[in-house]
Enzyme design. Structure first.
Site, PDB file in Angstrom:
ATOM      1  N   TYR A  63     -41.051  93.434  48.545  1.00  0.00           N
ATOM      2  CA  TYR A  63     -41.007  92.218  49.368  1.00  0.00           C
ATOM      3  C   TYR A  63     -39.950  92.416  50.448  1.00  0.00           C
ATOM      4  O   TYR A  63     -38.845  92.889  50.175  1.00  0.00           O
ATOM      5  CB  TYR A  63     -40.642  90.996  48.516  1.00  0.00           C
ATOM      6  CG  TYR A  63     -40.453  89.734  49.341  1.00  0.00           C
ATOM      7  CD1 TYR A  63     -41.520  88.891  49.606  1.00  0.00           C
ATOM      8  CD2 TYR A  63     -39.207  89.402  49.875  1.00  0.00           C
ATOM      9  CE1 TYR A  63     -41.361  87.751  50.382  1.00  0.00           C
ATOM     10  CE2 TYR A  63     -39.031  88.268  50.650  1.00  0.00           C
ATOM     11  CZ  TYR A  63     -40.112  87.438  50.901  1.00  0.00           C
ATOM     12  OH  TYR A  63     -39.941  86.321  51.674  1.00  0.00           O
TER      13      TYR A  63
ATOM     14  N   GLU B 147     -42.484  87.731  57.251  1.00  0.00           N
ATOM     15  CA  GLU B 147     -42.560  88.009  55.812  1.00  0.00           C
ATOM     16  C   GLU B 147     -43.633  89.057  55.560  1.00  0.00           C
ATOM     17  O   GLU B 147     -44.801  88.844  55.873  1.00  0.00           O
ATOM     18  CB  GLU B 147     -42.874  86.727  55.038  1.00  0.00           C
ATOM     19  CG  GLU B 147     -42.888  86.933  53.526  1.00  0.00           C
ATOM     20  CD  GLU B 147     -43.177  85.653  52.773  1.00  0.00           C
ATOM     21  OE1 GLU B 147     -42.264  85.098  52.154  1.00  0.00           O
ATOM     22  OE2 GLU B 147     -44.349  85.181  52.836  1.00  0.00           O
TER      23      GLU B 147
END
Length: 387
Positions: free
Chosen positions: A109, A197
């Site tokens: 992530y 993101e």
């Protein structure tokens, strides 16, 4: 303003961030043609909506032949995808993204966002890529890693290496991770982003790093200098009421309660909603009509909030500074008559000529209840909604 995945990946690629090859399609035939053009033996068909959690909701399908691509695209296009981020109504799927399959070894992530408490851009990473990052933060917060970027110095290579080592990168992979992080920081600044993101940033079995998914949000107040990105806005993915509000320069956000709020000033609007909650009610919206609460804008605001069938009462809370309260009262009366408001309206006006305004409202003969202060207004609105 949000971008679709296929739009965001195009921006990533322009900054040198590696992404899998993909093509956007708006029909099943176009999806098959895209897969043929890409080549390979495995493809991923992804619904293009402005929401996360697509995979769990059936918005991401793996296909191993042309008919699989066709079936996946046909099953998505024209439907509404419901995820935990969309609400019960979901969002329309008007396009799919056909992407070449990737040989995934592990998932990371990676994001850039603003840490408002520290007034710094934060580079955030975790070894738990591909998962709901909120769940990771709640259940295993020690797996969330971050560095804060000083605005004068910018993101430093040592900060990227610091995160890279913590994520288990070494050698060429560490160098590649640093390049990606530095590129994302430049993109964040250049494009006035509020969020980048990448979930997940994958490591392939051959050791390559690829941005497998991307969410890119652009600060709405900066769109005047991001015309190329602003042109890619997809109104179909936005709340219809919020979209209509923007056309009237009104700041509107739909909520789940029954008491509609019409306020001038964001801070006053937040305080109004807090008072409604304090006295047992629930706001149906956030609505800031701004400093110029003219009759035309008040009328447009009434039309917006009454489009919500859950509204049982309306609370108008306006401080008359630049515009006199008596003029605002006249505008409210005119708007109530023109729109045909059928629910109770509680009005609290404060500022220039406030007393005169309250008298005018009281003598209007309409279902308008003047309030002496904000607490009184909130209590009356909650009571009216219950009745």
């Amino acid at each position: 303003m949000n971008l679709h995945e296929y739009q965001a990946k195009k921006v990533l690629a322009s900054y040198g961030v590696p992404v899998p090859q993909g093509r956007v399609a708006d029909s099943a035939d176009a999806a098959v043609a895209a897969a043929t053009e890409l080549g390979g033996a495995v493809w991923v068909v992804k619904a293009q909506v402005h929401a996360g959690g697509r995979g769990k909701a059936g918005g991401v399908k793996l296909a191993r032949d042309a008919e699989g691509v066709r079936a996946a695209a046909a099953g998505m296009l024209g439907q509404r995808l419901v995820t935990k981020q969309t609400g019960a109504d979901g969002l329309p799927i008007e396009k799919v993204y056909v992407e070449a399959g990737s040989d995934i070894e592990r998932e990371i992530y990676l994001s850039l966002t603003l840490n408002r408490e520290r007034s710094r851009i934060a580079l955030v990473a975790s070894t738990e890529g591909g998962m709901d990052i909120e769940a990771v933060a709640e259940e295993t917060p020690e797996k969330i890693l971050s560095v804060l970027v000083h605005p004068a110095a910018g993101l430093q290579p040592y900060q990227c290496r610091q995160l890279g080592f913590a994520l288990g990168f070494k050698g060429p992979q560490l160098t590649e991770f640093q390049k990606i992080a530095m590129a994302l920081y430049k993109l964040y600044q250049d494009k006035d982003a509020s969020l980048i993101e990448i979930n997940p940033l994958i490591v392939t079995r051959s050791g390559q790093l690829l941005a497998l998914d991307c969410k890119l949000d652009i600060e709405a107040n900066a769109l005047f200098r991001q015309k190329e990105l602003a042109a890619q806005r997809d109104p179909g993915q936005e709340d219809p009421t919020e979209r209509k509000a923007s056309e009237h320069d009104l700041n509107y956000v739909s909520l789940d309660g029954s008491i509609a709020c019409m306020v001038n000033g964001a801070g006053l609007a937040m305080a109004t909603m807090d008072l409604i909650k304090l006295h047992g009610g629930a706001p149906a919206n956030f609505l800031d009509v701004g400093g110029g609460a003219t009759a035309e804008r008040v009328t447009a605001a009434f039309e917006l909030i009454l489009s919500n069938p859950n509204v049982k009462a309306i609370l108008v809370n306006i401080f008359g500074g630049i515009v006199r309260c008596d003029l605002i009262a006249d505008g409210i009366i005119q708007a109530v008559k023109n729109v045909g408001v059928q629910v109770p309206v509680v009005v609290r006006l404060e500022g220039t000529n406030a007393e005169q305004a309250r008298t005018t409202l009281g003598k209007s003969g309409l279902a308008i209840t003047p309030a002496s202060d904000l607490t009184d207004a909130a209590q009356k609105a909650v009571k009216a909604a219950r009745q």
